[in-house]
Design a protein around this motif. Structure first.
Motif, PDB file in Angstrom:
ATOM      1  N   GLY A  33      79.268 158.569  44.806  1.00 56.88           N
ATOM      2  CA  GLY A  33      80.233 159.646  44.680  1.00 56.88           C
ATOM      3  C   GLY A  33      81.291 159.434  43.616  1.00 56.88           C
ATOM      4  N   ASP A  34      81.364 158.244  43.026  1.00 54.13           N
ATOM      5  CA  ASP A  34      82.365 157.975  41.978  1.00 54.13           C
ATOM      6  C   ASP A  34      81.813 158.498  40.652  1.00 54.13           C
ATOM      7  OD1 ASP A  34      84.248 157.053  40.199  1.00 54.13           O
ATOM      8  OD2 ASP A  34      84.210 154.968  40.895  1.00 54.13           O
ATOM      9  N   THR A  35      81.946 159.796  40.447  1.00 56.38           N
ATOM     10  CA  THR A  35      81.327 160.420  39.283  1.00 56.38           C
ATOM     11  C   THR A  35      81.991 160.002  37.975  1.00 56.38           C
ATOM     12  OG1 THR A  35      82.691 162.385  39.645  1.00 56.38           O
ATOM     13  CG2 THR A  35      80.465 162.409  40.550  1.00 56.38           C
ATOM     14  N   ARG A  36      83.257 159.668  38.034  1.00 55.81           N
ATOM     15  CA  ARG A  36      83.913 159.227  36.790  1.00 55.81           C
ATOM     16  C   ARG A  36      83.290 157.927  36.292  1.00 55.81           C
ATOM     17  NH1 ARG A  36      90.372 159.004  36.521  1.00 55.81           N
ATOM     18  NH2 ARG A  36      89.949 161.225  36.781  1.00 55.81           N
ATOM     19  N   ARG A  37      83.099 156.984  37.180  1.00 56.61           N
ATOM     20  CA  ARG A  37      82.488 155.703  36.785  1.00 56.61           C
ATOM     21  C   ARG A  37      81.006 155.888  36.446  1.00 56.61           C
ATOM     22  NH1 ARG A  37      82.923 151.260  33.965  1.00 56.61           N
ATOM     23  NH2 ARG A  37      81.585 149.597  34.763  1.00 56.61           N
ATOM     24  N   ALA A  38      80.327 156.749  37.206  1.00 60.78           N
ATOM     25  CA  ALA A  38      78.917 157.002  36.925  1.00 60.78           C
ATOM     26  C   ALA A  38      78.729 157.579  35.530  1.00 60.78           C
ATOM     27  CB  ALA A  38      78.336 157.949  37.978  1.00 60.78           C
ATOM     28  N   GLU A  39      79.646 158.424  35.102  1.00 66.03           N
ATOM     29  CA  GLU A  39      79.549 158.998  33.758  1.00 66.03           C
ATOM     30  C   GLU A  39      79.737 157.919  32.695  1.00 66.03           C
ATOM     31  OE1 GLU A  39      79.289 161.254  30.376  1.00 66.03           O
ATOM     32  OE2 GLU A  39      78.510 161.595  32.390  1.00 66.03           O
ATOM     33  N   VAL A  40      80.676 157.014  32.891  1.00 64.27           N
ATOM     34  CA  VAL A  40      80.895 155.935  31.918  1.00 64.27           C
ATOM     35  C   VAL A  40      79.652 155.057  31.796  1.00 64.27           C
ATOM     36  CG1 VAL A  40      82.199 153.809  31.478  1.00 64.27           C
ATOM     37  CG2 VAL A  40      83.400 155.897  32.178  1.00 64.27           C
ATOM     38  N   VAL A  41      79.132 154.616  32.932  1.00 60.87           N
ATOM     39  CA  VAL A  41      77.962 153.738  32.924  1.00 60.87           C
ATOM     40  C   VAL A  41      76.724 154.498  32.445  1.00 60.87           C
ATOM     41  CG1 VAL A  41      76.416 152.356  34.365  1.00 60.87           C
ATOM     42  CG2 VAL A  41      78.903 152.221  34.694  1.00 60.87           C
ATOM     43  N   GLY A  42      76.565 155.720  32.914  1.00 62.16           N
ATOM     44  CA  GLY A  42      75.405 156.507  32.525  1.00 62.16           C
ATOM     45  C   GLY A  42      75.401 156.845  31.051  1.00 62.16           C
ATOM     46  N   ALA A  43      76.557 157.163  30.498  1.00 67.05           N
ATOM     47  CA  ALA A  43      76.631 157.456  29.073  1.00 67.05           C
ATOM     48  C   ALA A  43      76.267 156.220  28.244  1.00 67.05           C
ATOM     49  CB  ALA A  43      78.025 157.949  28.708  1.00 67.05           C
ATOM     50  N   HIS A  44      76.682 155.055  28.713  1.00 67.60           N
ATOM     51  CA  HIS A  44      76.322 153.815  28.018  1.00 67.60           C
ATOM     52  C   HIS A  44      74.815 153.579  28.097  1.00 67.60           C
ATOM     53  CE1 HIS A  44      76.534 149.781  26.469  1.00 67.60           C
ATOM     54  NE2 HIS A  44      76.010 149.295  27.582  1.00 67.60           N
ATOM     55  N   ALA A  45      74.235 153.801  29.265  1.00 64.19           N
ATOM     56  CA  ALA A  45      72.782 153.657  29.404  1.00 64.19           C
ATOM     57  C   ALA A  45      72.057 154.622  28.480  1.00 64.19           C
ATOM     58  CB  ALA A  45      72.368 153.883  30.853  1.00 64.19           C
ATOM     59  N   ASP A  46      72.546 155.838  28.392  1.00 65.11           N
ATOM     60  CA  ASP A  46      71.929 156.845  27.521  1.00 65.11           C
ATOM     61  C   ASP A  46      72.010 156.410  26.055  1.00 65.11           C
ATOM     62  OD1 ASP A  46      70.672 159.486  27.435  1.00 65.11           O
ATOM     63  OD2 ASP A  46      72.451 160.095  26.343  1.00 65.11           O
ATOM     64  N   LEU A  47      73.150 155.867  25.652  1.00 64.83           N
ATOM     65  CA  LEU A  47      73.308 155.368  24.287  1.00 64.83           C
ATOM     66  C   LEU A  47      72.310 154.254  24.003  1.00 64.83           C
ATOM     67  CD1 LEU A  47      74.802 155.021  21.561  1.00 64.83           C
ATOM     68  CD2 LEU A  47      76.412 153.512  22.777  1.00 64.83           C
ATOM     69  N   MET A  48      72.196 153.301  24.916  1.00 65.70           N
ATOM     70  CA  MET A  48      71.276 152.186  24.687  1.00 65.70           C
ATOM     71  C   MET A  48      69.824 152.664  24.664  1.00 65.70           C
ATOM     72  SD  MET A  48      73.218 149.731  24.042  1.00 65.70           S
ATOM     73  CE  MET A  48      71.776 148.706  23.691  1.00 65.70           C
ATOM     74  N   CYS A  49      69.496 153.654  25.475  1.00 63.70           N
ATOM     75  CA  CYS A  49      68.135 154.204  25.448  1.00 63.70           C
ATOM     76  C   CYS A  49      67.852 154.883  24.114  1.00 63.70           C
ATOM     77  CB  CYS A  49      67.937 155.178  26.603  1.00 63.70           C
ATOM     78  SG  CYS A  49      67.695 154.364  28.204  1.00 63.70           S
ATOM     79  N   LEU A  50      68.841 155.562  23.552  1.00 61.54           N
ATOM     80  CA  LEU A  50      68.675 156.174  22.231  1.00 61.54           C
ATOM     81  C   LEU A  50      68.461 155.110  21.163  1.00 61.54           C
ATOM     82  CD1 LEU A  50      68.786 158.571  20.239  1.00 61.54           C
ATOM     83  CD2 LEU A  50      71.290 158.283  20.217  1.00 61.54           C
ATOM     84  N   ILE A  51      69.257 154.045  21.206  1.00 61.21           N
ATOM     85  CA  ILE A  51      69.100 152.951  20.243  1.00 61.21           C
ATOM     86  C   ILE A  51      67.707 152.346  20.345  1.00 61.21           C
ATOM     87  CG2 ILE A  51      69.892 150.613  19.674  1.00 61.21           C
ATOM     88  CD1 ILE A  51      72.718 151.521  20.577  1.00 61.21           C
ATOM     89  N   LEU A  52      67.268 152.090  21.561  1.00 60.65           N
ATOM     90  CA  LEU A  52      65.946 151.493  21.769  1.00 60.65           C
ATOM     91  C   LEU A  52      64.847 152.413  21.253  1.00 60.65           C
ATOM     92  CD1 LEU A  52      63.966 149.449  23.001  1.00 60.65           C
ATOM     93  CD2 LEU A  52      64.289 150.615  25.207  1.00 60.65           C
ATOM     94  N   HIS A  53      64.925 153.693  21.573  1.00 65.56           N
ATOM     95  CA  HIS A  53      63.875 154.629  21.168  1.00 65.56           C
ATOM     96  C   HIS A  53      63.752 154.704  19.647  1.00 65.56           C
ATOM     97  CE1 HIS A  53      61.231 158.095  21.231  1.00 65.56           C
ATOM     98  NE2 HIS A  53      62.047 158.683  20.382  1.00 65.56           N
TER      99      HIS A  53
END
Length: 222
Positions: free
Chosen positions: A31-51
């Protein structure tokens, strides 16, 4: 011929960030959507770099090694390609789970398990690539062709994130390798990037990892 030291720098960054991501996701309170957005955005960035990194290898590196590397290349390039397919499947699973996690801070364990699988496939691939492929590239790929791999990534990533991406790589980068990479950049970037990129990553890392100095990749995978 190719100076492949920048690949070790890129790999170190991916070992570090993908090594830390599963626990970052698990630590997000439901339920901590603020923290989930921070971590999720970082994961999305790293997935873009990897791809984009692997896309460049698929398009520009494997064909040249097959053409020029003889029996050595034929013995290893098919394994590299198969590993890329496995990594892309794991990557797709992570990407599919990210939007709901970022929006709701739910489903963290499923996402963390997908990241665990991606990390394991990626570590195996990078270790083998460093042992088998990079020595071949030094023999069979020109410096200009190798430079094209980096240019592919820069062309296919949003320009606004490039300083942060370079900061992610610089964090564990050999200063001489960083200098060599920047020698190919336009004049303003050569002057600004050594100052701007580390600052951007330090700020990003404090937000994501809670510290400007997260554990290094070698400490996570060895």
């Amino acid at each position: 011929m190719a100076d492949v030291r920048d690949m070790y720098m890129a790999h170190a960054a991916m070992r570090r960030e993908f090594g830390l991501l599963p626990q970052l996701v698990r630590d997000v309170a439901p339920g901590d959507t603020r923290r989930a957005e921070v971590v999720g955005a970082h994961a999305d960035l790293m997935c873009l770099i990897l791809h984009t990194h692997h896309e460049g290898e698929d398009l520009l590196l494997w064909p040249r090694l097959r053409e020029r590397g003889g029996a050595e290349a034929e013995a290893i390039v098919p394994t590299m390609e198969a590993q890329h397919h496995a990594i892309e499947a794991a990557h797709a699973q992570v990407v599919a789970l990210l939007p709901a996690f970022r929006a709701t801070a739910r489903g963290g364990e499923a996402l963390a398990e997908a990241l665990d699988a991606l990390r394991a496939a990626l570590i195996e691939h990078m270790d083998l690539e460093e042992r088998e492929i990079l020595p071949l590239a030094e023999k069979h790929v020109t410096a200009a062709e190798w430079k094209g791999l980096g240019e592919h990534g820069m062309r296919h990533a949003p320009k606004k994130i490039l300083p942060l991406v370079f900061g992610i790589a610089m964090y564990e980068g050999d200063p001489e390798v960083v200098k060599a990479v920047l020698a190919e950049a336009p004049g303003p970037a050569r002057l600004i990037m050594p100052i701007l990129a580390p600052r951007l990553y330090a700020s990003h890392a404090r937000r994501v990892h809670g510290t400007a100095t997260p554990p290094r990749g070698t400490a996570l995978t060895r």
